[in-house]
Design an enzyme around this catalytic site. Structure first.
Site, PDB file in Angstrom:
ATOM      1  N   LYS A   1       0.865  -1.172   0.000  1.00 20.52           N
ATOM      2  CA  LYS A   1       0.000   0.000   0.000  1.00 20.52           C
ATOM      3  C   LYS A   1       0.904   1.225   0.000  1.00 20.52           C
ATOM      4  CE  LYS A   1      -3.547  -2.129   2.974  1.00 20.52           C
ATOM      5  NZ  LYS A   1      -4.453  -1.876   4.117  1.00 20.52           N
TER       6      LYS A   1
ATOM      7  N   GLU B   1       2.177   9.442   1.644  1.00 23.14           N
ATOM      8  CA  GLU B   1       1.164  10.426   2.046  1.00 23.14           C
ATOM      9  C   GLU B   1       0.631  10.120   3.445  1.00 23.14           C
ATOM     10  OE1 GLU B   1       0.862  12.707  -0.150  1.00 23.14           O
ATOM     11  OE2 GLU B   1       0.946  11.878  -2.170  1.00 23.14           O
TER      12      GLU B   1
END
Length: 722
Positions: free
Chosen positions: A685, A689
């Protein structure tokens, strides 16, 4: 055919040092402005000193008296810009370009150009009474149940309003572009995050086919979103090079960056949450708005996370943009998510205080079974694990829930936490892998690397898939001549490029194996492909390791200079069938001076579920960087606009505050062992961010625990706590 490799040759998951590290620390890495092109001349921008109006006249006579000033461009006909160059849409808009033989002459020449304007009253304040909101195009209004009715009857309610100042990008590398035309072919050495998208943008703006543009950007000295778009100065560099028929270098000053490359827009939010006395959420209302430009629109998706993160049957959220006479905002680390989560997680902390409930327990109590926004299952979700493990590691049980109860001399000490989430992005990507006659491997993809370590992580994936030593594999990026890749943004690079590299390298390995087992001259002739393993660049029979040959042996015998495979990985429809996010829990300890109200961070810690971690060293570095950015957003960063003329008054590194060493405390992060193979074949994943998302809220909640004052406006400055 994809087979696992022996553990001794598995480089993924190992804390490998950056393969390009030596180039960077020795200064050998060439960034955009470092390239030396024969015949180069220099360009400098003349920027508007008003925010709204029309350019009446540009007088370049004084500049042209300098013999080193070659030309002053004021007519941009033939160039497609995002704004009308005859009008002024924002303070700092380029209105002329000075070309000179030296950088110094170009810069001085730009200061000598006189521009006359017809001005109109500018609107630059998101809070001005005349500022008109309009619905977002992509972030649509959302509702489930009847949130307003449920809120009116909720036994316990928090209803708060939040403001976050504009944040400007300040990466180490300033934006710079070198443009060179060879006939009708354009080559640019540039600072970009999207190699393929930049190529298309140049082609569109210059009116030429995409095949006639080459973009080269092997190193990016930090960007955080600021290089995700092609900005006017880049197009003007290409335009100037075409007009001059010479290579042109155009670099922005630090001051010009504040209007030239986008920013995190100022935002205003209302977050109301209702709960029953046991802490189960019954209603949520989220209303957000952000500033944007009048000549174009940028939306910050701040409404996404609150819609799904917790179980709440009645939810309403709206998003509006406020068009102003300002330059266009853009993505900035954790775009939208960090903004929306500041409101959500601050309100959750306030609700926990009103309920006299532990904030961690409140979140766990409202863990959903499915994504309520879409009614679909989670691909993986370990937020509860992050909360529990993070709390245990940080020492959350030592927190005193009474605000202002803990004092260390003249310091009020507080502890706070916040959850974090960021959606898993994936994009279509191509890569090519080849093994050369000398036994080395080259892997290429037209992606970028602004700092997370793409060179290294892709080398690890490729080495594992090829069954080769890490030192014999070289990964290359940053050139539009390489296979196309999605932009290096939105935490999608590892999933997208990594999957393409994985596919290309696996296919190449299988091609070698299939060639060997059908080659009469190979020791592996007649073996079944699935019974052949590869390690250290050598193919061998799994049941008889002595029977085998190297890639190099096969190439030499066949007389081939190389063998290669180019593959394109395309995401499936999993994003329509599953809710795919990375998660985290952030914990903060602060000390607030009881007399001066100054806030200092003592500790920050994050526990994350980011799927499979290819390189723990790089992941930890990303987490630390995200935390530093979160400290800046929470305590220091805020762009100040003079609303009389749109001028940014702190457009410099002296007055725009960013964290320095003295602001950075003990930072640490851990990652749960996990993988998400629904999202992509390598189970990753995004995390670049994610690691900023919960930080400002955790800090603000710690400040409340220390002082009893709820900070709802960022940055948290002294006057907001006095």
């Amino acid at each position: 055919m994809t087979r696992p490799l022996p553990a001794a040759y598995a480089f993924s998951g190992q804390p490998i040092t950056r393969v390009e590290g030596r180039l960077k620390v020795t200064g050998e890495a060439a960034y955009a402005a470092d390239n030396q092109i024969p015949g180069l001349v220099y360009a400098a921008l003349v920027c508007a000193t008003v925010a709204c109006g029309r350019v009446d006249d540009v007088d370049a006579r004084r500049a042209l008296r300098d013999r080193e000033v070659l030309r002053v461009l004021t007519d941009f006909a033939g160039l497609k810009l995002p704004f009308d160059p005859r009008r002024v849409s924002f303070f700092g808009q380029p209105v002329a370009v000075v070309i000179a033989a030296t950088f110094e002459a170009a810069t001085h020449g730009a200061s000598l150009v006189d521009v006359r304007y017809s001005t109109r009253t500018a609107l630059t304040d998101i809070d001005a009474p005349e500022a008109v909101t309009q619905p977002g195009r992509f972030n649509r209004d959302y509702a489930r149940g009847d949130a307003d009715q449920a809120m009116r009857h909720a036994p316990v309610v928090t209803d708060m309003r939040f403001g976050i100042a504009r944040n400007n990008h300040n990466p180490v590398e300033s934006p710079a572009t070198i443009a060179h035309w060879d006939g009708g072919h354009l080559t640019v050495w540039d600072k970009v995050q999207g190699i393929s998208s930049a190529r298309q943008s140049y082609a569109d703006a210059m009116g030429i086919p995409q095949r006639d543009v080459r973009v080269i950007s092997p190193f990016v000295g930090g960007a955080f979103g600021s290089a995700g778009e092609i900005w006017p100065h880049q197009l003007l560099a290409a335009f100037a090079a075409r007009r001059m028929q010479r290579p042109v270098k155009l670099a922005l000053t630090r001051n010009q960056m504040y209007c030239g490359v986008g920013y995190r827009p100022a935002s205003r939010q209302r977050m109301a949450i209702g709960a029953d006395p046991s802490g189960y959420l019954v209603a949520m209302i989220h209303e957000g708005r952000t500033e944007t430009a009048k000549y174009d629109t940028y939306e910050d998706g701040l409404v996404g996370n609150p819609r799904f993160l917790y179980r709440v049957p009645n939810m309403r959220s709206t998003y509006r943009v406020v068009p102003l006479d300002v330059s266009l905002p853009t993505y900035m680390r954790g775009p939208g998510a960090v903004t929306g989560m500041f409101a959500l997680e601050s309100a959750m902390d306030d609700l926990a205080h009103r309920l006299a409930m532990d904030p961690v327990e409140l979140r766990i109590r409202n863990e959903p079974d499915v994504d309520q926004a879409d009614g679909i299952p989670f691909s993986t979700r370990r937020l509860t694990d992050c909360l529990r493990q993070g709390a245990a590691t940080f020492g959350w049980d030592r927190r005193n829930p009474t605000p202002g109860a803990i004092r260390d001399a003249d310091q009020l000490v507080g502890i706070g936490m916040a959850a974090a989430a960021y959606h898993t992005n994936r994009g279509r990507c191509a890569a090519v892998a080849r093994v050369l006659a000398d036994g080395s491997a080259e892997v290429q993809s037209g992606t970028s690397d602004m700092g997370p370590g793409t060179y290294t992580s892709m080398t690890q994936v490729a080495a594992d898939a090829l069954g080769m030593p890490l030192g014999r594999v070289r990964f290359s990026l940053g050139d539009s001549a390489f296979p196309s890749a999605p932009p290096h943004s939105g935490s999608q690079t590892m999933a997208s490029v990594g999957s393409a590299v994985f596919a290309a390298a696996n296919m190449l390995r299988d091609r070698f194996v299939r060639t060997a087992v059908t080659d009469p001259g190979s020791p592996l002739n007649g073996a079944r492909p699935e019974n052949v393993a590869v390690a250290d660049g050598r193919m061998y029979a799994a049941a008889d390791p002595g029977r085998g040959e190297t890639y190099q042996d096969l190439l030499r015998r066949r007389g081939w200079p190389m063998l290669e495979s180019e593959q394109t990985w395309t995401p499936d429809d999993a994003a329509q069938r599953y809710s795919m996010y990375a998660y985290g829990a952030v914990f903060a300890e602060v000390a607030v001076d009881a007399s001066l109200a100054t806030v200092r961070i003592r500790r920050l810690y994050g526990c994350y579920d980011a799927g499979r971690v290819i390189n723990p060293k790089l992941a930890h570095s990303q987490a630390i960087g995200g935390m530093v950015g979160g400290i800046g957003m929470a305590l220091l960063e805020g762009t100040r606009v003079d609303h009389r003329d749109g001028r940014i008054v702190n457009a410099n590194m002296t007055d725009y505050l960013v964290p320095v060493n003295a602001d950075v405390p003990a930072l640490n992060a851990t990652f749960l062992p996990a993988e998400d193979t629904v999202a992509d074949p390598i189970g990753v994943k995004g995390l670049g961010e994610l690691v900023i998302v919960g930080v400002p809220a955790a800090i603000a909640n710690a400040v409340f625990n220390a002082t009893g004052r709820r900070a709802t406006d960022l940055p948290i400055t002294v006057e907001k706590l006095l």
